[in-house]
Design an enzyme around this catalytic site. Structure first.
Site, PDB file in Angstrom:
ATOM      1  N   HIS A  67      37.943  41.374  28.584  1.00  0.00           N
ATOM      2  CA  HIS A  67      38.030  40.192  27.729  1.00  0.00           C
ATOM      3  C   HIS A  67      37.969  40.520  26.247  1.00  0.00           C
ATOM      4  CE1 HIS A  67      37.928  37.481  31.118  1.00  0.00           C
ATOM      5  NE2 HIS A  67      36.835  38.059  31.571  1.00  0.00           N
ATOM      6  N   GLU A 171      33.989  38.509  42.405  1.00  0.00           N
ATOM      7  CA  GLU A 171      34.217  37.371  41.519  1.00  0.00           C
ATOM      8  C   GLU A 171      35.002  36.252  42.196  1.00  0.00           C
ATOM      9  OE1 GLU A 171      34.562  38.773  37.142  1.00  0.00           O
ATOM     10  OE2 GLU A 171      35.962  40.055  38.259  1.00  0.00           O
ATOM     11  N   ASP A 197      33.637  33.574  37.123  1.00  0.00           N
ATOM     12  CA  ASP A 197      34.882  33.709  37.879  1.00  0.00           C
ATOM     13  C   ASP A 197      34.693  33.271  39.325  1.00  0.00           C
ATOM     14  OD1 ASP A 197      37.051  34.694  36.191  1.00  0.00           O
ATOM     15  OD2 ASP A 197      35.773  36.426  35.851  1.00  0.00           O
TER      16      ASP A 197
END
Length: 282
Positions: A67, A171, A197
């Site tokens: 990210h 996730e 997630d």
């Protein structure tokens, strides 16, 4: 005094540089010996932020290539800053891809984190990308990479795989349902949960109050703790799961703080406290 690296490279007068006895225990060994560790996430790719996190005392710092805006070249000064504070770095790669992994491992992190590992096959691929042939598919350039001190560490090939912490993120609902098989994959050291997630995979990202997200997370935790081999349990703290609560549930390592969020919160708090609010009269 000289010492050969075993790769045809000899460095004069620096034998003490190459001794492993002066190095701290690896992050992996500390966890396997029962330590409970608390870390931070470096999303900004700022070496200054990373150095502050290290000197502040975090047990490890995750350098986030998934990210965060940086790539492996941007990660290099961040790892150098953490090294100056003797703080282990974990690199989270953008994807379970051998090219990303090879470049990340060549920088010499203490651990590598794979996002969104949903099944045993993906876990095996992750492990294979961390190992040199014949046990894996990692491209070989040991004499030339930072991880081996650019060829000056003659022990690198003997220790690099045993010291590396391999972390697979669960996730999704699919991952939680496949954890028994994932934890059986040889070479996986840690299952690290990504709670947001996981919620997103259940359609609950915009409903943080829905109890089904936490219930699914706890189901996954129980599966990891019930695995037949010593499997480390890691995760990110959230408002519904504080670090203290996570340690009580059996976590070995928790990542709580995020550098950009800390800076954001400090900036907002400063403005609320100190900025003069002008009264506008009409």
């Amino acid at each position: 005094m000289t010492r050969s690296s075993g790769n045809g490279i000899v460095a004069p007068g620096m034998a003490e540089f190459f001794t492993q006895s002066g190095d701290p225990p690896s992050l992996k060994s500390r966890l396997l010996n029962g330590e409970k560790l608390y870390g931070a996430l470096c999303l900004s790719y700022s070496p200054v932020n990373a150095e502050i996190l290290g000197w502040a005392g975090y047990d490890f710092v995750v350098v986030d290539m998934e990210h965060g805006p940086g790539d492996t070249f941007s990660a290099l000064p961040v790892l150098r800053a953490l090294n100056s504070a003797r703080t282990p770095a974990i690199i989270r790669v953008p994807d379970n891809d051998e090219i990303y992994v090879k470049k990340a491992l060549d920088l010499g992190p203490a651990g590598i984190m794979f996002p969104k590992v949903d099944n045993a096959e993906e876990a095996r691929n992750a492990v294979a990308s961390c190992r040199y042939p014949p046990y894996g598919i990692r491209g070989a350039a040991p004499p030339l990479i930072r991880a081996s001190r650019y060829g000056l560490d003659s022990t690198y090939l003997e220790t690099c795989e045993q010291d590396l912490l391999i972390m697979c993120q669960a996730e999704s609902e699919e991952a939680v349902n496949n954890l028994q098989e994932i934890t059986e994959v040889e070479g996986v050291d840690c299952v690290h949960f990504g709670p947001r997630d996981l919620r997103a995979s259940m359609g609950l990202l915009r409903h943080p109050e829905d109890p089904r997200g936490l219930a699914m997370l706890k189901k996954g935790e129980r599966a990891v703790l019930a695995s037949g081999k010593k499997m480390l349990l890691g995760g990110f703290a959230t408002p519904e799961s504080s670090p203290a609560e996570m340690y009580d549930r059996g976590y070995n390592l928790v990542c709580g703080a995020v550098d950009v969020a800390m800076f954001r919160d400090a900036a907002v708090a400063d403005l609320k406290k100190n900025k003069i609010k002008l009264k506008i009269t009409r």
